[in-house]
Design an enzyme around this catalytic site. Sequence first.
Site, PDB file in Angstrom:
ATOM      1  N   SER A  86       0.776  -0.989  -0.017  1.00 44.51           N
ATOM      2  CA  SER A  86      -0.026  -0.035  -0.029  1.00 44.51           C
ATOM      3  C   SER A  86       0.909   1.130  -0.034  1.00 44.51           C
ATOM      4  CB  SER A  86      -1.060  -0.086   1.313  1.00 44.51           C
ATOM      5  OG  SER A  86      -1.411   1.378   1.378  1.00 44.51           O
ATOM      6  N   TYR A 113      -1.287  -0.573  10.777  1.00 48.29           N
ATOM      7  CA  TYR A 113      -1.471  -0.783   9.358  1.00 48.29           C
ATOM      8  C   TYR A 113      -0.296  -0.275   8.471  1.00 48.29           C
ATOM      9  CZ  TYR A 113      -3.663  -1.344   4.721  1.00 48.29           C
ATOM     10  OH  TYR A 113      -4.211  -1.669   3.285  1.00 48.29           O
TER      11      TYR A 113
END
Length: 363
Positions: free
Chosen positions: A203, A216
């Site tokens: 990501s 995350y």
Amino acid sequence: MSVETQEYVNGLRPGPLTREIPECMRDKYTVVQAIMDVIVFIIVGIGHVIQAIYRTIVGYPKKDLKGGIAVVTGGGGGLGSLIALRLARLGCTVVLWDINKQGLEDTVKLVKGIGGKCFGYVVDLSNREDIYRVAKKVEKEVGAVNLLINNAGVVSGHYLLDTPDHLIQRTFDVNVLAHFWTVKAFLPTMIERNDGHIVTIASMAGYVGVAKLVDYCSSKAAACGFDEALRLELEVKGIKGVRTSLICPYFIRSTGMFEEVKSRFVPQLNSNEVADRVVLAIRTNEPYAFIPGYFRILISARWLVPWQCTAELIRGMVPDAVPSPPSVSRVHETSSTSLPDISMKRESRPMSLVPPPRPERHV
């Protein structure tokens, strides 16, 4: 290794060539050698840059995936299901891993519905032994895997001090540690056959920190480091038939993870377009794929400006990555796992199957 050799490696004993150089010239020789190394590096680097520019203009040849066996983790829905459909159209036998049994069954039906060959396995990606067990089962029942797509991901979506320890642990277990176990399970066969491709779906959060996503972002940063170190390790060992690709997308719509994210300046990505881009990166052996592409420039520029500029841009671009749902019932609708505490606003969850916003497109 002999004692003399060990001392030479550790810099405690001069090498045979150095001993032949007079003491007064040794420092000068080292400087000359360093200069020559830099010149050679510049020449080789310019060659790589010219080759990259040429390939950018002309394009990269696309490899044929027909007949390959692909494992897609988190394949029970979201981006994983869209990638699976595209791989099936290209002739791959697709093996889906997910903890969501219903999602797996739905995606298997979708893939078989377009004439693809697909298998689904329920796997707890936070459990190392379960990963190894199912990996052996796949190789026995389906065959040797030559394409591994580590796509599964979970998100907690709380400020750090509000995030329970078990959710932080689960984020790392699924988002990065599972990559170690899947690669260790399938890489030996890839090396033996000199044919393989390992894809890490990371990501942009792996390069940029965002509030409410401390665990995350940290796990995705680790995934980025994992891919780069693994790629270099394969090159050092002279393994040319096994490639790796790192995929770093911005927030994606219709994956079940960031449906309510507030994003400015940059719109959320279309999941179909991201799936197309992932498959393109696989077919062209692309080492890095930033989505959208101009983020590669922004990531490089962040080190050239003061931190305050970077912080203002991030806060302005993502005012709230995980807005609080209006009620607890909303959590039960979107989550595939049960809540350990009724006061929790959002549970970490795998991607759920969501119909794409528009018809599927062929790659």
